[in-house]
Design a protein around this motif. Structure first.
Motif, PDB file in Angstrom:
ATOM      1  N   ILE B 343       5.698  13.772  35.268  1.00  0.00           N
ATOM      2  CA  ILE B 343       6.386  12.536  34.894  1.00  0.00           C
ATOM      3  C   ILE B 343       7.835  12.833  34.522  1.00  0.00           C
ATOM      4  O   ILE B 343       8.751  12.112  34.922  1.00  0.00           O
ATOM      5  CB  ILE B 343       5.622  11.824  33.757  1.00  0.00           C
ATOM      6  CG1 ILE B 343       4.312  11.252  34.318  1.00  0.00           C
ATOM      7  CG2 ILE B 343       6.462  10.704  33.148  1.00  0.00           C
ATOM      8  CD1 ILE B 343       3.318  10.837  33.275  1.00  0.00           C
ATOM      9  N   ILE B 344       8.064  13.939  33.823  1.00  0.00           N
ATOM     10  CA  ILE B 344       9.441  14.326  33.510  1.00  0.00           C
ATOM     11  C   ILE B 344      10.200  14.620  34.805  1.00  0.00           C
ATOM     12  O   ILE B 344      11.371  14.266  34.953  1.00  0.00           O
ATOM     13  CB  ILE B 344       9.465  15.559  32.569  1.00  0.00           C
ATOM     14  CG1 ILE B 344       8.742  15.236  31.266  1.00  0.00           C
ATOM     15  CG2 ILE B 344      10.896  15.999  32.284  1.00  0.00           C
ATOM     16  CD1 ILE B 344       8.533  16.440  30.359  1.00  0.00           C
ATOM     17  N   PHE B 345       9.500  15.233  35.777  1.00  0.00           N
ATOM     18  CA  PHE B 345      10.133  15.537  37.063  1.00  0.00           C
ATOM     19  C   PHE B 345      10.598  14.256  37.767  1.00  0.00           C
ATOM     20  O   PHE B 345      11.718  14.176  38.271  1.00  0.00           O
ATOM     21  CB  PHE B 345       9.144  16.314  37.944  1.00  0.00           C
ATOM     22  CG  PHE B 345       9.616  16.521  39.347  1.00  0.00           C
ATOM     23  CD1 PHE B 345      10.647  17.412  39.625  1.00  0.00           C
ATOM     24  CD2 PHE B 345       9.036  15.826  40.398  1.00  0.00           C
ATOM     25  CE1 PHE B 345      11.085  17.608  40.931  1.00  0.00           C
ATOM     26  CE2 PHE B 345       9.476  16.009  41.698  1.00  0.00           C
ATOM     27  CZ  PHE B 345      10.505  16.895  41.959  1.00  0.00           C
ATOM     28  N   VAL B 346       9.729  13.246  37.785  1.00  0.00           N
ATOM     29  CA  VAL B 346      10.108  11.975  38.426  1.00  0.00           C
ATOM     30  C   VAL B 346      11.322  11.379  37.709  1.00  0.00           C
ATOM     31  O   VAL B 346      12.289  10.935  38.349  1.00  0.00           O
ATOM     32  CB  VAL B 346       8.926  10.981  38.415  1.00  0.00           C
ATOM     33  CG1 VAL B 346       9.350   9.625  38.952  1.00  0.00           C
ATOM     34  CG2 VAL B 346       7.760  11.530  39.224  1.00  0.00           C
ATOM     35  N   LEU B 347      11.285  11.395  36.378  1.00  0.00           N
ATOM     36  CA  LEU B 347      12.414  10.857  35.608  1.00  0.00           C
ATOM     37  C   LEU B 347      13.682  11.675  35.870  1.00  0.00           C
ATOM     38  O   LEU B 347      14.780  11.125  35.950  1.00  0.00           O
ATOM     39  CB  LEU B 347      12.080  10.848  34.115  1.00  0.00           C
ATOM     40  CG  LEU B 347      10.952   9.890  33.717  1.00  0.00           C
ATOM     41  CD1 LEU B 347      10.623  10.034  32.232  1.00  0.00           C
ATOM     42  CD2 LEU B 347      11.307   8.442  34.029  1.00  0.00           C
ATOM     43  N   ALA B 348      13.526  12.992  36.043  1.00  0.00           N
ATOM     44  CA  ALA B 348      14.685  13.847  36.319  1.00  0.00           C
ATOM     45  C   ALA B 348      15.312  13.472  37.663  1.00  0.00           C
ATOM     46  O   ALA B 348      16.538  13.428  37.798  1.00  0.00           O
ATOM     47  CB  ALA B 348      14.274  15.312  36.311  1.00  0.00           C
ATOM     48  N   CYS B 349      14.470  13.203  38.649  1.00  0.00           N
ATOM     49  CA  CYS B 349      14.986  12.806  39.966  1.00  0.00           C
ATOM     50  C   CYS B 349      15.756  11.496  39.858  1.00  0.00           C
ATOM     51  O   CYS B 349      16.825  11.332  40.454  1.00  0.00           O
ATOM     52  CB  CYS B 349      13.845  12.657  40.974  1.00  0.00           C
ATOM     53  SG  CYS B 349      13.062  14.225  41.388  1.00  0.00           S
TER      54      CYS B 349
END
Lengths: 268, 428
Positions: B343-349
């Protein structure tokens, strides 16, 4: 649909990010907030305003600004300011013919090989005031008057921006601003200094419908006209958009019903 | 395999044809295909992508009939299409918005793949073919955006092609070779048009490989548990998933057409309505929204070559993802830590996309004002992008490899069928 709260949050953030990411930062001066008839999903062009706007365009703007991508016939086509149901073919519309006859265009070469001038016909493009960019710059103190064809689309918040530009001239530059030679002060223009002299002044044109030709009125009218010029198929597009949306909505209901019927006895 | 008896030609003609060209059998095997019964709506984006690809190809072929790939005529020919070609006012935005919709769908499709472990054994080749498709989509979309020959077309093309100049020794000759000259000009526009026309058919071919590679191991599913009993765990793709996909496609089309008919320019930049002018550089050159995360990575690195490598590396790392993700558990549903990092990865993108749209010197938030100049100081988008770029890479090369070794997964259902039984406990 199995959507956990977390995934729902991710979707919402993604949607927000898309909007934030797309809306690029505008650092220009603040714009005046005026409303136009063509805004929103139901908006249409106010025909009377567009006609008045054309008058302002023809009597004032055409001295410097071209509109190369439009033909005179466009004025009388469906959605245009002079569209007449009795003459769906704009080339046969007497108003369009009369407007065309007011312009002179260069045609040729004739059988002798010479170019000649003739009154314009509805199928002609709007003639440009200058032969080329260099000529336009030479006559305007080095500045190039932009072409009107898609100008409203080419500016962020185009209608508000052009309206603000036309109504934000000030006779005297504020203190501390040194106007360069031949420049005019305009609070809506980035940097404040604009080559274009104030194009509109009280009673510049005489409206045949009796509307008072104030600067604000003319600015509003000419922006309506320019918005139409930039996006002449907008009304047709929105009209079909609603039909397509309704069609798809019913289609979606049918598909959802079929989906439920097919999956009725299946655990999943 | 009692549920899937296979194609049984009935009529004489079908038998005759089946012995010579078993094309009906091919269609039958493609659609009467055992598919896990528990696929959720995230699995509908493959079919959605197929529909948009066809829409792009059809509208594109018609637009190509009217478009003129010449620096003096390209801009006007787009307006000609929108004003004078029958239904050109609809086809042009369908194609332009369609590109955005395709990237939106492909990003969801890829995130879904990562979350549910669809890239893992035995689907590595399926995933890699998908990444190649994505790479070709990037190239095709970029070249398509150049064709209207507006200011952003020209300057976007200039910025991106100049990146190849960062490579040592060959850089300059490489860019000149790409341009067909010494700047972005008519030869560049012509070759971009040619490639923009042909690459979608390469994509179409790869999509067929993608579907083929899908049909060998079969679909993954939200539990990540392999099919154990075809009769109990699966349903034939048709009619169960054709109808579910059809519903999802129609809903997606409603979003698509809302853009096309009501806000066709919402995802476009106003500057692209200004004819390309090599002498005037726009104050902010920004690519289309779907490249913004990569644009942010490019600018996050102070060294040009480093930026280019970081940007291309962000896609290259996807090719080896099947081997970087060491966990034997496919679905992150049963991997609480991986789920959090995902989820952090998606937000980072998304954050990278935001940073890409901003100038690196803009501030995410101000912490005060500079004592000398009075200008606000604070956390800049440059550092925002740097931190997020670091996370992007860390997610693939550190977090996923390590998590697979240290994370203790939750209990998984014994089978797909068990996971969907009403009596089974609801998953989180």
């Amino acid at each position: 649909m199995r959507l956990s709260k977390l995934t729902a949050t991710v979707i919402a953030t993604a949607a927000l990010g898309l909007i934030v990411g797309t809306a690029s930062a505008s650092e220009g001066p603040e714009l005046k907030h005026v409303e136009f008839s063509f805004e929103g999903v139901f908006g249409t062009y106010d025909k009377a305003a567009a006609q008045r706007g054309f008058q302002v365009y023809q009597e004032s703007c055409t001295n410097c600004h071209s509109m190369k991508l439009l033909s005179i016939r466009n004025l009388g086509e469906a959605g245009g300011p002079f569209y007449d149901e009795e003459h769906p073919n704009a080339n046969e519309n007497p108003v369009i013919k009369a407007i065309a006859a007011m312009f002179t265009v260069t045609d040729g070469p004739d059988s002798e090989g010479d170019m000649f001038e003739r009154p314009a016909k509805p199928f002609d493009r709007f003639p440009s005031p200058f032969a080329n960019e260099q000529a336009a710059r030479a006559s305007n103190g080095g500045a190039l008057p932009p072409d009107f064809s898609v100008l409203v689309s080419a500016r962020e918040h185009g209608p508000q921006y052009i309206y603000s530009l036309l109504t934000s001239y000030e006779d005297d530059a504020p203190e501390g601003v040194e106007l360069r030679d031949g420049m005019n002060y305009n609070a809506a223009f980035k940097g404040g200094q604009i080559g274009m002299p104030p194009p509109l002044f009280e009673d510049l044109v005489e409206y045949s419908d009796g509307t008072k030709a104030s600067v604000e009125q003319m600015a509003h009218d000419v922006v309506t006209f320019m918005a139409w010029a930039s996006d002449p198929k907008m009304e047709e597009r929105k009209r079909m958009g609603w039909m397509v949306m309704i069609y798809l909505f019913i289609f979606a209901l049918l598909m959802y019903g079929s989906y439920k019927a097919v999956w009725r006895d299946v655990e999943h | 395999m009692s549920s899937y008896p296979g194609y049984d030609p009935k009529s004489g003609f079908e038998k005759w044809l089946d012995a010579r060209l078993p094309i009906i059998r091919l269609g039958y095997d493609t659609f009467i295909f055992p598919t896990p019964r528990n696929l959720n709506y995230w699995w509908t984006f493959g079919a959605i992508l197929a529909v948009i690809l066809m829409s792009q190809i059809i509208t594109g072929i018609i637009l190509a009939m009217h478009y003129v790939p010449h620096v003096d005529l390209a801009f006007d020919s787009i307006q000609h299409i929108k004003r004078d070609v029958n239904f050109g006012w609809m086809l042009q935005p369908m194609h332009a918005v369609g590109a955005s919709m395709m990237f939106l769908a492909v990003y969801i499709h890829m995130f879904r793949g990562i979350y549910y472990g669809s890239h893992k054994s035995p689907r590595e080749v399926l995933w890699i073919v998908g990444v190649v498709i994505y790479l070709l989509m990037m190239a095709t979309g970029f070249m398509g955006y150049v064709l209207p020959w507006g200011q952003m077309s020209f300057w976007g093309a200039t910025v991106i092609t100049n990146l190849f100049g960062a490579f040592p020794l060959v850089g300059e000759s490489l860019t000149n070779w790409l341009w067909g000259g010494f700047a972005v000009d008519d030869p560049t526009l012509n070759r971009f048009f040619s490639l923009h026309f042909v690459l979608p058919f390469a994509i179409l071919g790869l999509v067929m490989l993608h579907v083929w590679a899908l049909h060998v191991p079969g679909n993954n599913n939200p539990t990540g548990v392999s099919v154990k009993n075809v009769d109990k765990d699966t349903l034939p793709f048709h009619p169960y998933y054709t109808i579910k996909d059809a519903f999802a496609i129609v809903v997606f089309l409603m979003v698509f057409v809302a853009f096309v008919f009501f806000i066709p320019d919402a995802l476009n930049h106003p500057d692209n309505y200004i004819r390309a002018n090599p002498l005037v550089t726009p104050p902010h050159i920004v690519p289309e929204w779907y490249y913004l995360p990569f644009y942010a990575m490019l600018r996050a690195v102070p060294n040009k070559l480093g930026g280019v490598i970081t940007m291309f590396g962000a896609i290259a790392v996807l090719f080896v993802l099947p081997w970087l993700d060491t966990s034997k558990v496919r679905s992150m549903r049963y991997r609480p830590l991986a789920k959090l990092f995902f989820i952090i990865f998606v937000l980072a993108c998304i954050g990278l996309g935001w940073a890409g749209a901003k100038s690196p010197t803009d501030l995410v938030f101000a912490t005060g004002t500079d004592a000398a100049t009075g200008a606000p100081v604070g956390f800049s988008f440059l550092w925002f992008a740097r931190i997020l770029t670091l996370y992007y890479y860390a997610f693939f090369v550190v977090i996923l490899p390590v998590l697979g070794l240290v994370e203790k997964p939750k209990d998984r259902p014994e089978s797909i069928q068990k996971s969907v039984l009403k009596s089974a406990p609801e998953e989180a």
